[in-house]
Design an enzyme around this catalytic site. Structure first.
Site, mmCIF file in Angstrom:
data_model
loop_
_atom_site.group_PDB
_atom_site.id
_atom_site.type_symbol
_atom_site.label_atom_id
_atom_site.label_comp_id
_atom_site.label_asym_id
_atom_site.label_seq_id
_atom_site.Cartn_x
_atom_site.Cartn_y
_atom_site.Cartn_z
ATOM 1 N N SER A 1 0.873 -1.167 0.000
ATOM 2 C CA SER A 1 0.000 0.000 0.000
ATOM 3 C C SER A 1 0.906 1.212 0.000
ATOM 4 O O SER A 1 1.703 1.390 0.905
ATOM 5 C CB SER A 1 -0.883 0.005 1.238
ATOM 6 O OG SER A 1 -1.468 1.266 1.385
ATOM 7 N N ARG A 2 0.800 2.020 -1.052
ATOM 8 C CA ARG A 2 1.806 3.074 -1.213
ATOM 9 C C ARG A 2 1.498 4.362 -0.470
ATOM 10 O O ARG A 2 2.356 5.186 -0.303
ATOM 11 C CB ARG A 2 2.015 3.378 -2.699
ATOM 12 C CG ARG A 2 2.636 2.224 -3.411
ATOM 13 C CD ARG A 2 3.055 2.548 -4.820
ATOM 14 N NE ARG A 2 3.180 1.304 -5.552
ATOM 15 C CZ ARG A 2 2.310 0.868 -6.436
ATOM 16 N NH1 ARG A 2 1.277 1.599 -6.748
ATOM 17 N NH2 ARG A 2 2.481 -0.290 -7.028
ATOM 18 N N VAL A 3 0.262 4.581 -0.045
ATOM 19 C CA VAL A 3 0.003 5.837 0.668
ATOM 20 C C VAL A 3 -0.631 5.644 2.036
ATOM 21 O O VAL A 3 -0.551 6.514 2.886
ATOM 22 C CB VAL A 3 -0.904 6.792 -0.151
ATOM 23 C CG1 VAL A 3 -0.184 7.328 -1.340
ATOM 24 C CG2 VAL A 3 -2.196 6.146 -0.516
#
Ligand code: ATP
Ligand code: MG
Length: 584
Positions: free
Chosen positions: A437-439
């Protein structure tokens, strides 16, 4: 040719009006033409005059809008304001314009070619003589192509086609909550028509950078693996990807169920599924009290490709209405692979050049313009958000196929589900190495973030060691411990459907597990022990639970108390097991 004109309106024209129409036609065509009145509710505030291939629309609303514009354009500071306004009023004389009627050239597999509607625009709705509707998808010098929203047996070669000057859209509003609708906004749950007065186009521009702020609040899914390692923030787009029957829908459904009482409005978009599976899902939502805050938009496998194609866009417009009113929305697209296939079908029928895997060249844009509409709006715009959980089905776990790679690059992370894990009973079958999950990390509550600590690292160490020691027989104690600990963690991460954990419960489980307190519990008892531990906390430590839930932080003192209570409980649990064993 027949010397007859028709007037469509909801009220019969008076004799005087009839005389005027005849005079108008006589002037226009230089001959006497008979006028017949036909009842139509489509022209409440005006009428439509049709003579052979020409249409003359007269609409009072359009006329008033133009008048309003004229009056507004008058300069208020001008000395001559009164004469100016008078001039505008004198000039208030609506000119009816002739509009062309199109003719159907051919109908094939839901795609209709029409000649004579040169001015039609891309995305405009076209009405056919028989009452069915279509949407313009291709413009050519000699003809336009239109996709039909219903079966093509109702449109025939030579039929008349009319412009509506309206691009495809859907009615929106609170009235849709708790309902099941098709992508055109018609109720399909048998609970009656949905009446609202707000109309949104299905293709709308995504909020600009200035309109947004970064994702900063968590969207709690209640699934331990996701909330701890791949947290999702409100306004984020997280892909759920995996082969068929790996629990993709289950994750999205659990996420929807977990929004109960959290003020998040959920939209589930079924694309190309069987009606029976959608009915089952709706029943599940209803049974668990989640339908009140949910809208289901369904395009079934048996629907025309055009309906499947517009489904996610229409549903997103429904969501945008809430987002623009400051609400938080969670939208699930189940699934976008079928959406891409529907679009491929349409494109091939329209004669567009096929590219990789026979998809048209703009298939990336198909999903990028859709997912870009999910965002976290800034406070000036009400601070609403739309979180997207698109689902993609892979073939034999191949994430490098065309559509999966496209969507992976559009989203802010992916949750990758694996058949092998699913079949071996590790459910949810989330592959921890390939998911990301990048953010969401910024949006994770401090307590969960702190409690998750080394979880991901521990698990990757365990997996590495597991592969490494698969065929080894004598292991040293450190390795053995690591394997037992890792196996225990995997067991803790197993979670059935419909049993979401609350945030403080996740914190308690994580703190207990990552401090190796479950190490002495036999693998087959771990899940039971975990559940009983949580029940114990809920019953006897409500103060601690409450403070964790409200403060959303985990200070050292709280951590120590959790460990103290957990240690004592697990000791008693093991003692209980022992006694039971002896008793037997
Ligand atoms: P499809 O490709 O058919 O859409 P899917 O990937 O969406 O499948 P689901 O329908 O969500 O998979 O799940 C498949 C089956 O596994 C269902 O019967 C579901 O009840 C079950 N299942 C899913 N998740 C879990 C879980 N965590 N625990 C137990 N059973 C589960
Ligand atoms: Mg599914």
């Amino acid at each position: 040719m027949e010397n007859k004109a028709f007037i469509y309106s909801s009220k019969a024209p008076s004799n005087e009006q009839m005389t005027k129409f005849k005079a108008f036609l006589k002037k226009k065509y230089n001959k006497d033409i008979n006028v017949t009145w036909l009842y139509s509710t489509a022209f409440k505030m005006g009428f439509r005059l049709v003579y052979q291939n020409d249409i003359f629309d007269y609409n009072l609303l359009d006329k008033l809008a133009k008048f309003e514009q004229d009056i507004k354009s008058v300069d208020v500071d001008d000395q001559n304001i009164i004469p100016l306004i008078k001039e505008k009023i004198d000039g208030f004389n609506y000119q009816v314009k002739a509009r062309q009627v199109g003719k159907v050239l051919s109908v094939m597999d839901g795609v209709v070619k029409i000649e004579g509607l040169k001015e039609a625009t891309y995305g405009e709705i076209i009405h056919f003589e028989s009452g069915v509707k279509g949407m313009v998808q291709f413009l050519n010098q000699d003809y336009i192509s239109c996709i039909l929203f219903s079966s093509d047996s109702e449109v025939h070669q030579g039929d008349k086609a009319y412009r509506t000057l309206r691009t495809a859209g859907i009615m929106v509003g609170e009235e849709f909550l708790g309902r099941v609708v098709d992508p055109l906004g018609n109720a399909i749950d048998g609970l009656g028509e949905i009446r609202t007065d707000k109309y949104y186009e299905i293709e709308r521009e995504a909020p600009s950078i200035i309109d947004r702020r970064s994702v900063y609040r968590p969207l709690e899914t209640g699934i331990l693996t996701i909330d701890s390692m791949f947290p999702i923030g409100r306004g984020q787009r997280e892909l759920i990807i995996g082969d068929r029957q790996t629990g993709k829908t289950a994750i999205a459904l659990d996420a929807i169920l977990n929004q109960k009482g959290k003020g998040v409005i959920c939209i589930y978009v079924a694309i190309g599924q069987k009606a029976s599976s959608v009915a089952l899902l709706v029943e599940n939502l209803r049974k668990r009290g989640a339908l009140d805050y949910t809208i289901v938009v369904a395009a079934f496998a048996s629907d025309p490709s055009s309906i499947l194609y517009i489904a996610p866009y229409a549903a997103t417009s429904l969501g945008e209405y809430f987002m623009e009113n400051g609400k938080d929305v969670l939208i699930v697209y189940d699934d976008l692979s079928k959406h891409a296939i529907a679009y491929r079908t349409i494109s091939l029928l329209l004669g567009r050049a096929p590219g990789r895997e026979a998809y048209p060249g703009d298939v990336f844009y198909l999903h990028s313009r859709l997912l870009e509409r999910s965002s976290q709006l800034n406070d000036k715009l009400g601070g609403g958000s739309m979180t997207a959980l698109p689902i993609v089905e892979t073939q034999a776990s191949d994430v490098s196929a065309y559509i999966p790679t496209n969507i992976i690059s559009i989203t802010d992370g992916q949750i990758f589900l694996e058949s092998d894990m699913f079949n071996s009973g590790q459910r949810p079958a989330i592959n921890i190495g390939l998911s990301v999950s990048r953010v969401g990390g910024d949006a994770q509550t401090k307590a969960v973030k702190k409690a998750s600590g080394t979880l991901r690292l521990d698990l990757s160490q365990y997996r590495e060691m597991e592969v490494f020691t698969q065929f080894a027989s004598d292991l040293d104690d450190v390795t053995k411990n690591l394997l037992v600990y890792g196996k225990g963690l995997m067991e803790i991460l197993k979670q059935g459907q419909y049993c979401p954990l609350k945030q403080y419960e996740e914190v308690i489980v994580l703190v207990t597990a990552l401090n190796h307190l479950f190490i002495n519990v036999d693998i087959k008892h771990i899940k039971d022990c975990e559940m009983k531990l949580l029940a114990h906390f809920n019953q006897n430590e409500s103060l601690l639970c409450e403070s964790l839930e409200n403060n959303k932080t985990l200070d050292e003192a709280t951590k120590v108390s959790i460990l103290r209570v957990a240690k004592e409980f697990i000791q008693n649990y093991l003692k209980g097991l022992n006694d039971e064993h002896k008793g037997n």
